[in-house]
Design an enzyme around this catalytic site. Structure first.
Site, PDB file in Angstrom:
ATOM      1  N   VAL A  98       0.817  -1.224   0.000  1.00 20.13           N
ATOM      2  CA  VAL A  98       0.000   0.000   0.000  1.00 20.13           C
ATOM      3  C   VAL A  98       0.853   1.279   0.000  1.00 20.13           C
ATOM      4  CG1 VAL A  98      -2.067  -1.043   1.038  1.00 20.13           C
ATOM      5  CG2 VAL A  98      -0.310  -0.045   2.536  1.00 20.13           C
ATOM      6  N   SER A 148      -7.288   2.266  15.981  1.00 21.49           N
ATOM      7  CA  SER A 148      -7.003   1.464  17.181  1.00 21.49           C
ATOM      8  C   SER A 148      -7.357   2.283  18.412  1.00 21.49           C
ATOM      9  CB  SER A 148      -5.511   1.110  17.228  1.00 21.49           C
ATOM     10  OG  SER A 148      -5.167   0.637  18.519  1.00 21.49           O
ATOM     11  N   TYR A 186       2.993   4.191  16.262  1.00 22.28           N
ATOM     12  CA  TYR A 186       1.741   3.487  15.933  1.00 22.28           C
ATOM     13  C   TYR A 186       0.520   4.299  16.374  1.00 22.28           C
ATOM     14  CZ  TYR A 186      -1.627  -0.418  15.889  1.00 22.28           C
ATOM     15  OH  TYR A 186      -2.718  -1.235  15.657  1.00 22.28           O
ATOM     16  N   SER A 194      -0.082   7.244  14.166  1.00 20.69           N
ATOM     17  CA  SER A 194      -0.665   6.879  12.868  1.00 20.69           C
ATOM     18  C   SER A 194      -2.157   6.591  13.017  1.00 20.69           C
ATOM     19  CB  SER A 194       0.057   5.657  12.268  1.00 20.69           C
ATOM     20  OG  SER A 194      -0.288   4.469  12.961  1.00 20.69           O
ATOM     21  N   LYS A 195      -2.536   5.963  14.127  1.00 18.78           N
ATOM     22  CA  LYS A 195      -3.940   5.575  14.313  1.00 18.78           C
ATOM     23  C   LYS A 195      -4.802   6.774  14.697  1.00 18.78           C
ATOM     24  CE  LYS A 195      -3.466   1.252  13.273  1.00 18.78           C
ATOM     25  NZ  LYS A 195      -4.098   0.729  12.050  1.00 18.78           N
TER      26      LYS A 195
HETATM   27  P1  NAP Z   1      -1.554  -8.686  11.084  1.00 22.00           P
HETATM   28  O1  NAP Z   1      -2.003  -9.999  11.622  1.00 22.00           O
HETATM   29  O2  NAP Z   1      -0.149  -8.297  11.235  1.00 22.00           O
HETATM   30  O3  NAP Z   1      -1.998  -8.590   9.550  1.00 22.00           O
HETATM   31  C1  NAP Z   1      -1.702  -7.450   8.809  1.00 22.00           C
HETATM   32  C2  NAP Z   1      -1.711  -7.794   7.345  1.00 22.00           C
HETATM   33  O4  NAP Z   1      -1.356  -6.596   6.618  1.00 22.00           O
HETATM   34  C3  NAP Z   1      -0.669  -8.834   6.991  1.00 22.00           C
HETATM   35  O5  NAP Z   1      -1.198  -9.742   6.056  1.00 22.00           O
HETATM   36  C4  NAP Z   1       0.439  -8.003   6.389  1.00 22.00           C
HETATM   37  O6  NAP Z   1       1.243  -8.728   5.471  1.00 22.00           O
HETATM   38  C5  NAP Z   1      -0.341  -6.924   5.685  1.00 22.00           C
HETATM   39  N1  NAP Z   1       0.508  -5.773   5.382  1.00 22.00           N
HETATM   40  C6  NAP Z   1       1.483  -5.248   6.146  1.00 22.00           C
HETATM   41  N2  NAP Z   1       2.070  -4.216   5.512  1.00 22.00           N
HETATM   42  C7  NAP Z   1       1.452  -4.101   4.318  1.00 22.00           C
HETATM   43  C8  NAP Z   1       1.629  -3.238   3.212  1.00 22.00           C
HETATM   44  N3  NAP Z   1       2.571  -2.290   3.205  1.00 22.00           N
HETATM   45  N4  NAP Z   1       0.812  -3.382   2.139  1.00 22.00           N
HETATM   46  C9  NAP Z   1      -0.125  -4.357   2.105  1.00 22.00           C
HETATM   47  N5  NAP Z   1      -0.323  -5.208   3.129  1.00 22.00           N
HETATM   48  C10 NAP Z   1       0.442  -5.087   4.225  1.00 22.00           C
HETATM   49  O7  NAP Z   1      -2.393  -7.497  11.763  1.00 22.00           O
HETATM   50  P2  NAP Z   1      -3.870  -7.469  12.385  1.00 22.00           P
HETATM   51  O8  NAP Z   1      -3.757  -7.682  13.841  1.00 22.00           O
HETATM   52  O9  NAP Z   1      -4.782  -8.297  11.565  1.00 22.00           O
HETATM   53  O10 NAP Z   1      -4.202  -5.929  12.194  1.00 22.00           O
HETATM   54  C11 NAP Z   1      -4.964  -5.428  11.114  1.00 22.00           C
HETATM   55  C12 NAP Z   1      -5.247  -3.957  11.366  1.00 22.00           C
HETATM   56  O11 NAP Z   1      -5.929  -3.789  12.609  1.00 22.00           O
HETATM   57  C13 NAP Z   1      -3.978  -3.116  11.476  1.00 22.00           C
HETATM   58  O12 NAP Z   1      -4.188  -1.852  10.886  1.00 22.00           O
HETATM   59  C14 NAP Z   1      -3.792  -2.962  12.965  1.00 22.00           C
HETATM   60  O13 NAP Z   1      -3.078  -1.822  13.289  1.00 22.00           O
HETATM   61  C15 NAP Z   1      -5.235  -2.879  13.419  1.00 22.00           C
HETATM   62  N6  NAP Z   1      -5.447  -3.224  14.818  1.00 22.00           N
HETATM   63  C16 NAP Z   1      -5.099  -4.452  15.291  1.00 22.00           C
HETATM   64  C17 NAP Z   1      -5.311  -4.750  16.639  1.00 22.00           C
HETATM   65  C18 NAP Z   1      -4.979  -6.088  17.234  1.00 22.00           C
HETATM   66  O14 NAP Z   1      -5.075  -6.225  18.465  1.00 22.00           O
HETATM   67  N7  NAP Z   1      -4.600  -7.071  16.459  1.00 22.00           N
HETATM   68  C19 NAP Z   1      -5.850  -3.771  17.484  1.00 22.00           C
HETATM   69  C20 NAP Z   1      -6.174  -2.532  16.959  1.00 22.00           C
HETATM   70  C21 NAP Z   1      -5.972  -2.274  15.626  1.00 22.00           C
HETATM   71  P3  NAP Z   1       2.671  -9.338   5.961  1.00 22.00           P
HETATM   72  O15 NAP Z   1       2.445 -10.089   7.169  1.00 22.00           O
HETATM   73  O16 NAP Z   1       3.141 -10.158   4.836  1.00 22.00           O
HETATM   74  O17 NAP Z   1       3.535  -8.132   6.218  1.00 22.00           O
END
Ligand code: NAP
Length: 246
Positions: free
Chosen positions: A64, A142, A155, A158-159
Site C-alpha cells: 500500500v 485502534s 503506531y 498513525s492511528k
Molecule cells: P496482522 O495480523 O499483522 O496482519 C496485517 C496484514 O497486513 C498482513 O497480512 C500483512 O502482510 C499486511 N501488510 C502489512 N504491511 C502491508 C503493506 N505495506 N501493504 C499491504 N499489506 C500489508 O495485523 P492485524 O492484527 O490483523 O491488524 C490489522 C489492522 O488492525 C492493522 O491496521 C492494525 O493496526 C489494526 N489493529 C489491530 C489490533 C490487534 O489487536 N490485532 C488492534 C487494533 C488495531 P505481511 O504479514 O506479509 O507483512
C-alpha cells in the site's frame, strides 16, 4: 439474498488476521472481494479459499506504500468488476519501541503503511466513488490512537491521524453520498498481537472487561454493519470495539 450480493469490496492487509476476517465475512455475504497484501503466497491461498466457498476474489500483490502499484491495482478492480463499493483500509504494522530508542526507520515505516498507505488507497478510489455517487470507506484505527500507549508513539500517532483523516474526509464527501468511518479495536487475537510478550498480553486481558481477546470476526461484524444500508446515516465517526478496555 444479502444486501452485499455482488457488491465490490477492496480490503488491504487481507491475507491474514483482521483483514482476512473482514474479507471472508464480506464474501460469505455474497460480495466480490479484492484482496490486497504483500504476502503473495498467502494471498493466492486465501483467494482459493474464497473461490472454494463459491465466491469471487481478486488477489493483488501490492504494497500500500507503492502509490503507482496501488493506482494500477484499483484500476484493475474497476476494469474487472466495473466499480468499487467499499474500501477497507486495514493494512497496518507495528514497530514498538520506547520513544528514546525509536529509530527514524521505525517512525517512517509505521506512518508509511498505516497512514500514507490509507491515503494512497483512498486517493486511488475516491474519484471513482465521487463519480458513482456512492461508497463507503472504513479505516481500521485502534484504541491506542485515542488513549496513547507507551512504546507506540509511532503506531498511536498513525492511528490517531487515521481518525482525523476519517472525520475530515467524511465532511468533504458526504454530499456525494460517500460515507467514511473508523473502527478502533482493542486487543484482538492475530499474529500482530501473538508476538507480544506474555506479560503484555496478560495485562491487556486484565484491562478488558470481557476478559477475552476479540476475534477478527468481531471486527468483521462491525465493518459489515457500518458498510451496510442499516448504517446509511452514519459517517465521520469512530467506533470503539474493545470488550470494555477503554
Ligand atoms: P496482522 O495480523 O499483522 O496482519 C496485517 C496484514 O497486513 C498482513 O497480512 C500483512 O502482510 C499486511 N501488510 C502489512 N504491511 C502491508 C503493506 N505495506 N501493504 C499491504 N499489506 C500489508 O495485523 P492485524 O492484527 O490483523 O491488524 C490489522 C489492522 O488492525 C492493522 O491496521 C492494525 O493496526 C489494526 N489493529 C489491530 C489490533 C490487534 O489487536 N490485532 C488492534 C487494533 C488495531 P505481511 O504479514 O506479509 O507483512
Amino acid at each position: 439474498m444479502s444486501e452485499f450480493s455482488d457488491k465490490r469490496v477492496l480490503v488491504t492487509g487481507a491475507s491474514r488476521g483482521i483483514g482476512w476476517g473482514i474479507a471472508r465475512a464480506f464474501s460469505e455475504e455474497g460480495a466480490k472481494v479484492a484482496l490486497i497484501d504483500v504476502n503473495e503466497e498467502l494471498l493466492e491461498e486465501k483467494k482459493g479459499e474464497i473461490e472454494n466457498m463459491g465466491g469471487s476474489a481478486l488477489a493483488l500483490n501490492v504494497d500500500v506504500c507503492d502509490r503507482e502499484a496501488v493506482k494500477k491495482a484499483v484500476e484493475k478492480v474497476i476494469e474487472e468488476w466495473g466499480g468499487i463499493d467499499v474500501l477497507v483500509n486495514n493494512a497496518g504494522i507495528t514497530r514498538d519501541r520506547l520513544f528514546i530508542r525509536m529509530t527514524d526507520g521505525d517512525w517512517d515505516s509505521v506512518i508509511g503503511v498505516n497512514l500514507t498507505g490509507a491515503y494512497n488507497m483512498t486517493k486511488a478510489v475516491i474519484n471513482h466513488m465521487l463519480r458513482q455517487r456512492s461508497g463507503v470507506i472504513v479505516n481500521i484505527s485502534s484504541v491506542v490512537g485515542m488513549t496513547g500507549n507507551p512504546g507506540q508513539v509511532n503506531y498511536a500517532s498513525s492511528k490517531a491521524a487515521l481518525i482525523a483523516f476519517t472525520k475530515s474526509l467524511a465532511k468533504e464527501v458526504g454530499s456525494r453520498n460517500i460515507r467514511v468511518v473508523a473502527i478502533a479495536p482493542g486487543f484482538i487475537a492475530t499474529e500482530m498481537t501473538e508476538k507480544l510478550p506474555d506479560d503484555v498480553k496478560k495485562a491487556y486481558l486484565e484491562r478488558t472487561a470481557l476478559r477475552r481477546a476479540g476475534t477478527p470476526q468481531d471486527i468483521a461484524n462491525l465493518v459489515l454493519f457500518l458498510s451496510s444500508d442499516r448504517a446509511s446515516f452514519i459517517t465521520g465517526q469512530v467506533y470503539v470495539i474493545d470488550g470494555g478496555m477503554i
